[in-house]
Design an enzyme around this catalytic site. Structure first.
Site, PDB file in Angstrom:
ATOM      1  N   CYS A 178      22.481   4.864  36.480  1.00  0.00           N
ATOM      2  CA  CYS A 178      21.693   3.967  35.632  1.00  0.00           C
ATOM      3  C   CYS A 178      22.061   2.513  35.941  1.00  0.00           C
ATOM      4  CB  CYS A 178      22.039   4.292  34.181  1.00  0.00           C
ATOM      5  SG  CYS A 178      21.257   3.266  32.957  1.00  0.00           S
TER       6      CYS A 178
ATOM      7  N   SER B 191      22.776   0.305  33.886  1.00  0.00           N
ATOM      8  CA  SER B 191      23.902  -0.170  33.069  1.00  0.00           C
ATOM      9  C   SER B 191      25.245   0.263  33.657  1.00  0.00           C
ATOM     10  CB  SER B 191      23.761   0.218  31.597  1.00  0.00           C
ATOM     11  OG  SER B 191      23.308   1.504  31.453  1.00  0.00           O
TER      12      SER B 191
ATOM     13  N   HIS C 181      25.814  -2.528  35.901  1.00  0.00           N
ATOM     14  CA  HIS C 181      26.247  -3.696  35.120  1.00  0.00           C
ATOM     15  C   HIS C 181      27.742  -3.661  34.818  1.00  0.00           C
ATOM     16  CE1 HIS C 181      22.429  -5.448  34.731  1.00  0.00           C
ATOM     17  NE2 HIS C 181      22.042  -4.969  33.572  1.00  0.00           N
TER      18      HIS C 181
ATOM     19  N   HIS D 142      27.015   7.959  32.229  1.00  0.00           N
ATOM     20  CA  HIS D 142      26.657   8.290  30.846  1.00  0.00           C
ATOM     21  C   HIS D 142      25.393   9.121  30.761  1.00  0.00           C
ATOM     22  CE1 HIS D 142      24.667   4.482  31.822  1.00  0.00           C
ATOM     23  NE2 HIS D 142      23.672   4.974  31.133  1.00  0.00           N
TER      24      HIS D 142
ATOM     25  N   CYS E 257      19.586   9.395  29.187  1.00  0.00           N
ATOM     26  CA  CYS E 257      19.576   7.936  29.063  1.00  0.00           C
ATOM     27  C   CYS E 257      18.211   7.355  29.424  1.00  0.00           C
ATOM     28  CB  CYS E 257      20.670   7.263  29.883  1.00  0.00           C
ATOM     29  SG  CYS E 257      20.551   5.450  29.756  1.00  0.00           S
TER      30      CYS E 257
HETATM   31 CU    CU Z   1      21.791   4.359  31.011  1.00  0.00          CU
END
Ligand code: CU
Length: 359
Positions: free
Chosen positions: A38, A40, A43, A60, A162
């Site tokens: 993902c 994130s 990030h 996640h 997610c």
């Molecule tokens: Cu995510």
């Protein structure tokens, strides 16, 4: 067993041998089958968003098979196929009981187990984890597991945890877009494309996809966008104004960039709502003109699509199984865990929507 562990921001993210303790009371061990990469996660590694605790076993989004259950586990059995959720919930606090478990007041994203300890270790050092899907195995509280039918393909279903719920849930659970509303979605990555799918199933009359990468806009059309805008070529606010006679009812920021949030807000009509779905930089403060807000506008956060995992993941799976939403089209490639850094490269160069790691 192997896991990707973040010690401090910076690439490459190391994949190394770690230890995992047995599940304790109320906890379950899962062997990962597939895990989505993902933005994130990127990030966290790039330092754009600072995780509250390191070293951190990353990942996640994922799905797998239950291999061991701890004492007092009542709802999950060995052999169950599960999608993992990132929200640890007590089920008893005020937010959990009103149907907002993503905002559980008892376990607010501690990156530890509910009892305050950790299960991953490396040479005696504690490693934190939120879900720990970039790992061959993980241990989670039983209520972070959503049992799915045995015939479900885990290499597809893994992205529900997610990308899919964050996008669709932001539209259905948080914004509550109604039939006929006009919408704009800023950012057409994994979550943005699912926000578009959410607007489509909600019956939005216009779904305007905004992205600087033309190939993502083509994908957006495939997933239900009715119009596309590339802001490097035209003024996005003006174009949205023209398409909707004065602005959209709902603008979704699925980037987390302050300029994009501002543009999304400016493209809403009086009475419209801006929904922040993307993760903003850790210390970002927004500035918006008071008068513009006063004109019945709303700015709303949408963390993890307001997921009620054990309900939402299953209806999303039903929509997929009956051809009303697409998952296969979102997965642009598969890689082994060892190629996590290559997966990040693909993501950041705009070459992939979702790379799924397989184990
Ligand atoms: Cu995510």
């Amino acid at each position: 067993m192997k896991a990707a562990v973040l010690y401090k921001p910076g690439f490459p993210l190391p994949v190394e041998n770690v230890e995992l303790q047995k599940p304790q009371s109320g906890e379950v061990m899962v062997k990962l089958s597939a895990a989505g990469v993902c933005h994130s996660d990127y990030h966290f590694v790039s330092g754009f968003f600072t995780p509250t605790r390191t070293p951190l076993v990353m990942g996640h989004e994922g799905a797998g098979i239950v291999t061991e259950v701890g004492e007092n586990v009542k709802t999950v059995n060995v052999g169950d196929k599960v999608i993992l959720s990132m929200d640890s919930m007590c089920g008893k606090c005020k937010n959990c009981t009103i149907g907002q478990p993503t905002m559980c007041l008892t376990y607010p994203r501690t990156f530890k187990m509910p009892d305050g300890t950790t299960r991953f270790k490396k040479n005696g050092t504690e490693l934190y984890h939120m879900v720990g899907t970039f790992s061959e195995y993980t241990v989670l509280p039983e209520d972070q597991l959503v049992i799915i039918p045995q015939e479900t393909p885990l290499d597809k279903a893994c992205i529900i945890g997610c990308a899919v719920i964050t996008g669709i849930g932001s539209v259905i659970n948080r914004a509550k877009v109604k039939m006929g509303d006009t919408t704009a979605v800023f950012g057409c990555g994994g979550v943005g494309l699912n926000t578009i799918q959410g607007c489509s199933i909600a019956g939005a009359s216009k779904i305007i996809a905004v992205d600087t990468v033309d190939s993502k806009l083509e994908k957006a059309i495939e997933l239900g966008a009715t119009h596309t805008i590339n802001p490097t070529k035209v003024d996005a606010v003006q174009a949205i104004n023209d398409l909707t006679s004065g602005g959209v009812n709902f603008a979704f920021d699925v980037v987390g960039d302050p300029k994009v949030i501002k543009t999304a807000f400016t493209s809403t009509r009086p009475g419209g709502t801006t929904v922040i779905v993307g993760i903003p930089p850790t210390d970002l403060e927004l500035s918006i003109k008071g008068w513009d807000i006063l004109l019945d506008r709303t700015i709303m956060g949408a963390f993890h699509g307001g997921a009620r995992a054990r309900h939402d993941f299953l209806w999303i799976l039903d929509l997929y199984n009956t051809g009303r939403i697409k998952l296969d089209e979102l997965i642009t490639g598969y890689r082994p865990l060892d190629e996590i850094n290559e997966a990040f490269d693909d993501l950041i160069q705009g070459k992939s929507i979702r790379t799924v790691l397989t184990f």
